[in-house]
Design a protein around this motif. Structure first.
Motif, PDB file in Angstrom:
ATOM      1  N   GLY A  48       0.788  -1.229   0.000  1.00  0.00           N
ATOM      2  CA  GLY A  48       0.000   0.000   0.000  1.00  0.00           C
ATOM      3  C   GLY A  48       0.817   1.275   0.000  1.00  0.00           C
ATOM      4  N   LEU A  49       2.137   1.153  -0.204  1.00  0.00           N
ATOM      5  CA  LEU A  49       3.005   2.327  -0.112  1.00  0.00           C
ATOM      6  C   LEU A  49       2.965   3.193  -1.364  1.00  0.00           C
ATOM      7  CD1 LEU A  49       6.176   0.727   1.533  1.00  0.00           C
ATOM      8  CD2 LEU A  49       4.029   1.468   2.586  1.00  0.00           C
ATOM      9  N   LYS A  50       2.837   2.567  -2.522  1.00  0.00           N
ATOM     10  CA  LYS A  50       2.930   3.274  -3.797  1.00  0.00           C
ATOM     11  C   LYS A  50       2.015   2.587  -4.790  1.00  0.00           C
ATOM     12  CE  LYS A  50       6.449   4.796  -7.159  1.00  0.00           C
ATOM     13  NZ  LYS A  50       7.877   4.721  -7.534  1.00  0.00           N
ATOM     14  N   GLY A  51       1.054   3.337  -5.330  1.00  0.00           N
ATOM     15  CA  GLY A  51       0.070   2.748  -6.229  1.00  0.00           C
ATOM     16  C   GLY A  51       0.419   2.919  -7.687  1.00  0.00           C
ATOM     17  N   ARG A  52      -0.582   2.795  -8.524  1.00  0.00           N
ATOM     18  CA  ARG A  52      -0.426   3.044  -9.955  1.00  0.00           C
ATOM     19  C   ARG A  52      -0.951   4.438 -10.286  1.00  0.00           C
ATOM     20  NH1 ARG A  52      -3.734  -1.974 -12.197  1.00  0.00           N
ATOM     21  NH2 ARG A  52      -4.920  -1.401 -10.327  1.00  0.00           N
ATOM     22  N   TRP A  53      -0.588   4.915 -11.450  1.00  0.00           N
ATOM     23  CA  TRP A  53      -1.116   6.184 -11.928  1.00  0.00           C
ATOM     24  C   TRP A  53      -2.644   6.089 -12.009  1.00  0.00           C
ATOM     25  CZ3 TRP A  53       0.044  11.077 -12.481  1.00  0.00           C
ATOM     26  CH2 TRP A  53      -0.689  11.884 -13.357  1.00  0.00           C
ATOM     27  N   GLN A  54      -3.318   7.027 -11.345  1.00  0.00           N
ATOM     28  CA  GLN A  54      -4.781   7.078 -11.303  1.00  0.00           C
ATOM     29  C   GLN A  54      -5.363   5.721 -10.893  1.00  0.00           C
ATOM     30  OE1 GLN A  54      -5.912   8.785 -15.159  1.00  0.00           O
ATOM     31  NE2 GLN A  54      -5.642  10.838 -14.328  1.00  0.00           N
ATOM     32  N   GLU A  55      -4.873   5.243  -9.788  1.00  0.00           N
ATOM     33  CA  GLU A  55      -5.261   3.926  -9.274  1.00  0.00           C
ATOM     34  C   GLU A  55      -6.769   3.761  -9.149  1.00  0.00           C
ATOM     35  OE1 GLU A  55      -4.963   0.199  -8.200  1.00  0.00           O
ATOM     36  OE2 GLU A  55      -3.053   1.281  -8.236  1.00  0.00           O
ATOM     37  N   THR A  56      -7.448   4.749  -8.604  1.00  0.00           N
ATOM     38  CA  THR A  56      -8.880   4.594  -8.331  1.00  0.00           C
ATOM     39  C   THR A  56      -9.726   4.539  -9.595  1.00  0.00           C
ATOM     40  OG1 THR A  56      -9.081   7.000  -8.046  1.00  0.00           O
ATOM     41  CG2 THR A  56      -8.723   5.675  -6.059  1.00  0.00           C
ATOM     42  N   ARG A  57      -9.157   4.921 -10.735  1.00  0.00           N
ATOM     43  CA  ARG A  57      -9.891   4.855 -11.998  1.00  0.00           C
ATOM     44  C   ARG A  57      -9.699   3.512 -12.715  1.00  0.00           C
ATOM     45  NH1 ARG A  57      -9.037  10.858 -14.797  1.00  0.00           N
ATOM     46  NH2 ARG A  57      -9.512  12.101 -12.929  1.00  0.00           N
ATOM     47  N   ARG A  58      -8.825   2.680 -12.200  1.00  0.00           N
ATOM     48  CA  ARG A  58      -8.553   1.398 -12.849  1.00  0.00           C
ATOM     49  C   ARG A  58      -9.729   0.445 -12.630  1.00  0.00           C
ATOM     50  NH1 ARG A  58      -3.014   0.723 -14.755  1.00  0.00           N
ATOM     51  NH2 ARG A  58      -2.003   2.725 -14.321  1.00  0.00           N
ATOM     52  N   LYS A  59     -10.044  -0.319 -13.666  1.00  0.00           N
ATOM     53  CA  LYS A  59     -11.182  -1.244 -13.609  1.00  0.00           C
ATOM     54  C   LYS A  59     -10.703  -2.675 -13.382  1.00  0.00           C
ATOM     55  CE  LYS A  59     -13.939   2.209 -14.582  1.00  0.00           C
ATOM     56  NZ  LYS A  59     -14.764   2.803 -13.508  1.00  0.00           N
ATOM     57  N   ASP A  60     -10.038  -2.897 -12.258  1.00  0.00           N
ATOM     58  CA  ASP A  60      -9.624  -4.248 -11.904  1.00  0.00           C
ATOM     59  C   ASP A  60      -9.756  -4.409 -10.391  1.00  0.00           C
ATOM     60  OD1 ASP A  60      -7.327  -3.051 -10.757  1.00  0.00           O
ATOM     61  OD2 ASP A  60      -6.235  -3.216 -12.638  1.00  0.00           O
ATOM     62  N   ASP A  61      -9.199  -5.467  -9.845  1.00  0.00           N
ATOM     63  CA  ASP A  61      -9.396  -5.745  -8.416  1.00  0.00           C
ATOM     64  C   ASP A  61      -8.405  -5.005  -7.522  1.00  0.00           C
ATOM     65  OD1 ASP A  61      -7.029  -7.084  -8.819  1.00  0.00           O
ATOM     66  OD2 ASP A  61      -7.791  -9.060  -8.245  1.00  0.00           O
ATOM     67  N   HIS A  62      -7.448  -4.246  -8.103  1.00  0.00           N
ATOM     68  CA  HIS A  62      -6.455  -3.474  -7.345  1.00  0.00           C
ATOM     69  C   HIS A  62      -5.597  -4.374  -6.450  1.00  0.00           C
ATOM     70  CE1 HIS A  62      -8.478   0.223  -8.679  1.00  0.00           C
ATOM     71  NE2 HIS A  62      -9.606  -0.412  -8.410  1.00  0.00           N
ATOM     72  N   GLN A  63      -5.502  -5.637  -6.851  1.00  0.00           N
ATOM     73  CA  GLN A  63      -4.645  -6.590  -6.145  1.00  0.00           C
ATOM     74  C   GLN A  63      -3.573  -7.151  -7.080  1.00  0.00           C
ATOM     75  OE1 GLN A  63      -5.108  -7.324  -2.877  1.00  0.00           O
ATOM     76  NE2 GLN A  63      -7.083  -6.308  -2.559  1.00  0.00           N
ATOM     77  N   LEU A  64      -3.954  -7.392  -8.344  1.00  0.00           N
ATOM     78  CA  LEU A  64      -3.046  -7.822  -9.418  1.00  0.00           C
ATOM     79  C   LEU A  64      -2.448  -9.214  -9.209  1.00  0.00           C
ATOM     80  CD1 LEU A  64      -1.133  -4.472 -10.108  1.00  0.00           C
ATOM     81  CD2 LEU A  64      -3.281  -5.275 -11.084  1.00  0.00           C
ATOM     82  N   THR A  65      -3.057 -10.009  -8.368  1.00  0.00           N
ATOM     83  CA  THR A  65      -2.490 -11.329  -8.097  1.00  0.00           C
ATOM     84  C   THR A  65      -2.629 -12.291  -9.267  1.00  0.00           C
ATOM     85  OG1 THR A  65      -4.582 -11.879  -7.021  1.00  0.00           O
ATOM     86  CG2 THR A  65      -2.770 -11.185  -5.602  1.00  0.00           C
ATOM     87  N   ASP A  66      -3.654 -12.102 -10.099  1.00  0.00           N
ATOM     88  CA  ASP A  66      -3.895 -13.030 -11.202  1.00  0.00           C
ATOM     89  C   ASP A  66      -3.715 -12.398 -12.584  1.00  0.00           C
ATOM     90  OD1 ASP A  66      -4.628 -15.103  -9.396  1.00  0.00           O
ATOM     91  OD2 ASP A  66      -6.637 -14.219  -9.211  1.00  0.00           O
ATOM     92  N   ASP A  67      -3.335 -11.123 -12.648  1.00  0.00           N
ATOM     93  CA  ASP A  67      -3.219 -10.419 -13.922  1.00  0.00           C
ATOM     94  C   ASP A  67      -1.820 -10.592 -14.509  1.00  0.00           C
ATOM     95  OD1 ASP A  67      -5.768  -9.616 -13.439  1.00  0.00           O
ATOM     96  OD2 ASP A  67      -5.258  -7.579 -12.831  1.00  0.00           O
TER      97      ASP A  67
END
Length: 473
Positions: free
Chosen positions: A313-332
């Motif tokens: 949880g220290l550093k997210g992605r660019w415009q994280e809250t607009r991303r349409k995924d699970d915000h976990q990325l374990t299976d992507d």
């Protein structure tokens, strides 16, 4: 937290600094060291006043005040964006939990490292640009240089506040080190390579503020998503100031290209060096260099550190809250283009969580293309048959999977000899640098401008181009 900034305090702030006397004394002890650094490593040119903007509020209703200020009297301070008491962590294993107001012990070292690296870039660019005022092409440009410099100084304050407020003795020591390292120093250089490069002319300054400050935008954007709320709010406000730096770069290159196009049309030749203009092929080589050096700032294409920062949880992605995924990325998964020893390219499928640097770099590259389109439109509108291009992401790389290969701007993998033979066509040569620097004659007369760059279409804060933006000694 107030949105208005207390300018009656010794250190302007909106973090209620006076309520924490220990922290206040520590920062007031660091303040004279910062001023000594500014006097020694800040802008060389002395002035009687520069038309600068100063933040007076962090709220959405407007935050900037403009007035003539002597740069060394600028009121640097500590400004955090408005606090959202309901903010939740948007990604990683703590997704959905309340944002942190203090540093969790298990993430202390990693958070401190992220803050130190970001903080180290801020004074570095001031050091790189300290001599540019001596060759400013106009008072308008000189004013913009000072605005960029004082805001980079304030961004240093932003990171130093976090180090002092949340990281104890180690944080205070790191804050001291931010003033000890210097850009290009053989003994104590800045942490990241791009911030040890020389910025010796104004074309390089425009390219730096377009390409390298744009990297800063994306790095700050990922830190703005951080679960550590004080860091998030700090970066959110820094992004407001960073926008002007990229404006300086975008419009600066616009104006160089515009002037070069005028000279090409006037003299009916692309060879405009003899007429005091910067040839388009030199501009392209500057693009190639500053873009490729800035790409290195994103780090390796695959990174377990970035994956761990994300999961924690220290550093997210660019415009994280607009991303349409699970915000976990374990299976992507993600596709990574890789050079092969036989000189061909291959594609490897990797876990998305390991490709976060690649993801951020892709956002940056798409953004950089907007500038290329702008500059090509200027040429097309002038009827000039020349096209600027961004080089292949593998070109001239010192970091990542491409760093062990020689890759041309069009993406061809070549041997050492072919690279050495072609380098003069792809990167600025010593002759290019000498020529561009020969054009760097200061123009300090109000309403006048150097012959190699066009005037801006608009002034600052509604003022005309011929406004007295700077009073010189």
């Amino acid at each position: 937290m107030p949105t208005r900034i207390d300018y009656d305090a010794k250190i302007p702030n909106n973090v209620d600094l006076s309520s924490n006397r220990r922290l206040q004394r520590a920062l007031e002890g660091w303040q004279p060291k910062f001023m000594n650094w500014w006097a020694e490593m800040g802008p060389t040119l002395e002035t009687h006043g520069v038309y600068l903007r100063t933040a007076v509020s962090v709220g959405r209703e407007g935050w900037a005040h403009f007035d003539h200020v002597i740069p060394q009297d600028y009121r640097w301070g500590i400004f955090l964006a408005e606090h959202d008491p309901d903010r939740r962590i948007a990604f990683g294993q703590h997704k959905g939990e309340p944002a942190w107001q203090q540093v969790p012990g298990e993430y202390r070292a990693d958070l401190q490292r992220l803050i130190v690296i970001q903080g180290d870039t801020e004074p570095a660019s001031v050091e790189q640009q300290r001599l540019l005022g001596l060759t400013a092409p106009s008072l308008y440009d000189l004013r913009n240089l000072f605005q960029v410099n004082v805001e980079e100084g304030r961004h240093l304050w932003a990171m130093v506040y976090l180090l002092h407020a949340y990281f104890g003795k180690e944080g205070r020591e790191e804050a001291e080190a931010l003033l000890y390292r210097n850009s290009g120093s053989p003994d104590s250089p800045r942490i990241l390579g791009a911030f040890n490069e020389e910025t010796a002319d104004w074309l390089a300054f425009y390219m730096f503020t377009y390409f390298t400050d744009r990297d800063g935008k994306y790095q700050l954007g990922t830190l703005k998503e951080s679960a550590f709320d004080p860091l998030s709010r700090t970066c959110e406000f820094m992004l407001k100031e960073e926008a002007h730096h990229m404006f300086v770069g975008t419009t600066g290159v616009d104006r160089v290209v515009t002037r070069s196009a005028e000279l090409i049309r006037e003299h009916d030749t692309l060879d405009i060096a003899a007429h005091g203009g910067i040839p388009l092929d030199i501009i392209q080589r500057y693009i190639n260099f500053h873009y490729s050096v800035s790409l290195d700032l994103f780090g390796s294409e695959t990174s377990t550190n970035a994956a761990n920062y994300y999961t924690s949880g220290l550093k997210g992605r660019w415009q994280e809250t607009r991303r349409k995924d699970d915000h976990q990325l374990t299976d992507d998964s993600a596709a990574l283009e890789k050079p092969r020893p036989d000189g061909t390219w291959g594609t490897e499928e990797i876990q998305a969580i390991l490709a976060l640097n690649l993801d951020l770099r892709g956002e940056y590259i798409a953004d950089c293309h907007t500038g290329i389109k702008r500059w090509n439109k200027i040429l097309a509108d002038s009827g000039i048959d020349y096209t600027f291009r961004l080089p292949h992401p593998g070109f001239n790389r010192a970091v990542g999977i491409n760093s062990g290969y020689h890759i041309t701007p069009d993406g061809t993998i070549v041997d050492e000899q072919t690279w050495q033979d072609g380098k003069k066509n792809w990167l600025p040569t010593s002759e290019d640098l000498t020529f561009v620097r020969s054009l760097m004659k200061p123009v300090y007369e109000r309403g006048k401008i150097a012959s190699w760059v066009a005037p801006p279409s608009n002034g600052i804060n509604g003022k005309p181009f011929d406004y007295t933006y700077v009073y010189l000694t």
